[in-house]
Design a protein around this motif. Structure first.
Motif, PDB file in Angstrom:
ATOM      1  N   VAL A 247       2.932  -2.332  -2.889  1.00 49.30           N
ATOM      2  CA  VAL A 247       3.391  -0.947  -3.056  1.00 49.30           C
ATOM      3  C   VAL A 247       3.735  -0.387  -1.682  1.00 49.30           C
ATOM      4  O   VAL A 247       3.001  -0.569  -0.716  1.00 49.30           O
ATOM      5  CB  VAL A 247       2.288  -0.082  -3.717  1.00 49.30           C
ATOM      6  CG1 VAL A 247       2.680   1.381  -3.745  1.00 49.30           C
ATOM      7  CG2 VAL A 247       1.983  -0.584  -5.119  1.00 49.30           C
TER       8      VAL A 247
ATOM      9  N   TYR B  87       3.997   2.939   0.445  1.00 47.97           N
ATOM     10  CA  TYR B  87       3.526   4.315   0.350  1.00 47.97           C
ATOM     11  C   TYR B  87       3.829   5.055   1.637  1.00 47.97           C
ATOM     12  O   TYR B  87       3.979   4.472   2.696  1.00 47.97           O
ATOM     13  CB  TYR B  87       2.036   4.383  -0.011  1.00 47.97           C
ATOM     14  CG  TYR B  87       1.091   3.970   1.078  1.00 47.97           C
ATOM     15  CD1 TYR B  87       0.776   2.641   1.280  1.00 47.97           C
ATOM     16  CD2 TYR B  87       0.505   4.916   1.911  1.00 47.97           C
ATOM     17  CE1 TYR B  87      -0.077   2.258   2.287  1.00 47.97           C
ATOM     18  CE2 TYR B  87      -0.371   4.536   2.913  1.00 47.97           C
ATOM     19  CZ  TYR B  87      -0.651   3.207   3.092  1.00 47.97           C
ATOM     20  OH  TYR B  87      -1.501   2.825   4.081  1.00 47.97           O
TER      21      TYR B  87
ATOM     22  N   CYS C 217      -2.303   6.674  -4.846  1.00 48.78           N
ATOM     23  CA  CYS C 217      -0.971   7.278  -4.800  1.00 48.78           C
ATOM     24  C   CYS C 217      -1.105   8.659  -5.411  1.00 48.78           C
ATOM     25  O   CYS C 217      -1.525   8.807  -6.554  1.00 48.78           O
ATOM     26  CB  CYS C 217       0.024   6.453  -5.610  1.00 48.78           C
ATOM     27  SG  CYS C 217       0.194   4.774  -5.007  1.00 48.78           S
TER      28      CYS C 217
ATOM     29  N   CYS D  99       4.174   6.779  -3.562  1.00 48.70           N
ATOM     30  CA  CYS D  99       4.165   5.320  -3.705  1.00 48.70           C
ATOM     31  C   CYS D  99       5.337   4.868  -4.578  1.00 48.70           C
ATOM     32  O   CYS D  99       5.743   5.573  -5.502  1.00 48.70           O
ATOM     33  CB  CYS D  99       2.880   4.858  -4.361  1.00 48.70           C
ATOM     34  SG  CYS D  99       1.401   5.239  -3.411  1.00 48.70           S
ATOM     35  N   ARG D 100       5.828   3.678  -4.257  1.00 46.55           N
ATOM     36  CA  ARG D 100       6.791   3.028  -5.123  1.00 46.55           C
ATOM     37  C   ARG D 100       6.530   1.528  -5.053  1.00 46.55           C
ATOM     38  O   ARG D 100       6.193   0.992  -3.989  1.00 46.55           O
ATOM     39  CB  ARG D 100       8.226   3.385  -4.769  1.00 46.55           C
ATOM     40  CG  ARG D 100       8.757   2.789  -3.515  1.00 46.55           C
ATOM     41  CD  ARG D 100      10.273   3.076  -3.355  1.00 46.55           C
ATOM     42  NE  ARG D 100      10.791   2.309  -2.291  1.00 46.55           N
ATOM     43  CZ  ARG D 100      10.845   2.673  -1.029  1.00 46.55           C
ATOM     44  NH1 ARG D 100      10.407   3.855  -0.680  1.00 46.55           N
ATOM     45  NH2 ARG D 100      11.335   1.870  -0.111  1.00 46.55           N
TER      46      ARG D 100
END
Length: 189
Positions: free
Chosen positions: A32, A34, A132, A183-184
């Protein structure tokens, strides 16, 4: 003999569970990306005197992205002594005392020091993505002034956009600030 071996194995398993570290954000943030908004805050003496500042942002490190707190002296004849900072996931019970600081450092530079708090130092909340979203930030520094020292506590700066609050009414000089992280999930190229 078999019962003794089973009891020893069970005892070792229980001891291992008791000694294992609690889950951290490093577990939840694997794969992730972030980031976070920057937090600008002051470090004030209990009486409200300005001693310094702390800026919290996210930086790229070799092993991961980490939060970096930069402590700076603002007053004359002051130098940094001890630094303390902590980040926990929002919604968790706020720790008190020494438990709220996930990182401690003795200052080696008198006027400006940085301290990184990586995901493996941030306790994870109940859900996998509690890392997140909203995080709580604690900080203080001990400032040396000649032979005496004074503690500088986290307080919101005029340009702080994040919400800061006093969690303990008995200590109105001590703040905690909420920081929003974004977050992604990383996708392979």
């Amino acid at each position: 003999m078999m019962r003794v071996i089973i009891l020893v194995a069970l005892s070792l398993a229980l001891l291992d569970m008791a000694w294992s570290a609690p889950p951290t954000c490093a577990d939840a943030l694997e794969g992730v990306f972030y980031d976070s908004k920057r937090l600008d805050a002051n470090l004030l003496a209990r009486n409200g005197t300005m001693l310094g500042t702390v800026i919290l942002s996210v930086v790229e490190r070799k092993e991961s992205r980490c939060f970096r707190a930069v402590f700076t002296v603002e007053g004359n004849n002051l130098s940094l002594g001890k630094l303390r900072a902590g980040i926990i996931t929002a919604g968790e019970p706020l720790p008190t005392g020494k438990n709220r600081f996930t990182k401690r450092k003795l200052a080696t530079a008198p006027l400006r020091m940085k301290m990184d708090i990586c995901p493996d130092r941030i306790p994870r909340g109940e859900s996998d993505f509690s890392c997140c979203g909203l995080l709580e930030f604690f900080a203080f520094a001990v400032f040396n002034q000649g032979e005496t020292s004074v503690r500088g506590y986290l307080a919101p700066a005029a340009n702080t956009t994040q919400k800061c609050r006093i969690p303990d009414e008995k200590k109105p000089f001590r703040y905690v600030c909420t920081v929003e992280s974004f977050c992604r999930i990383l996708t392979p190229d």
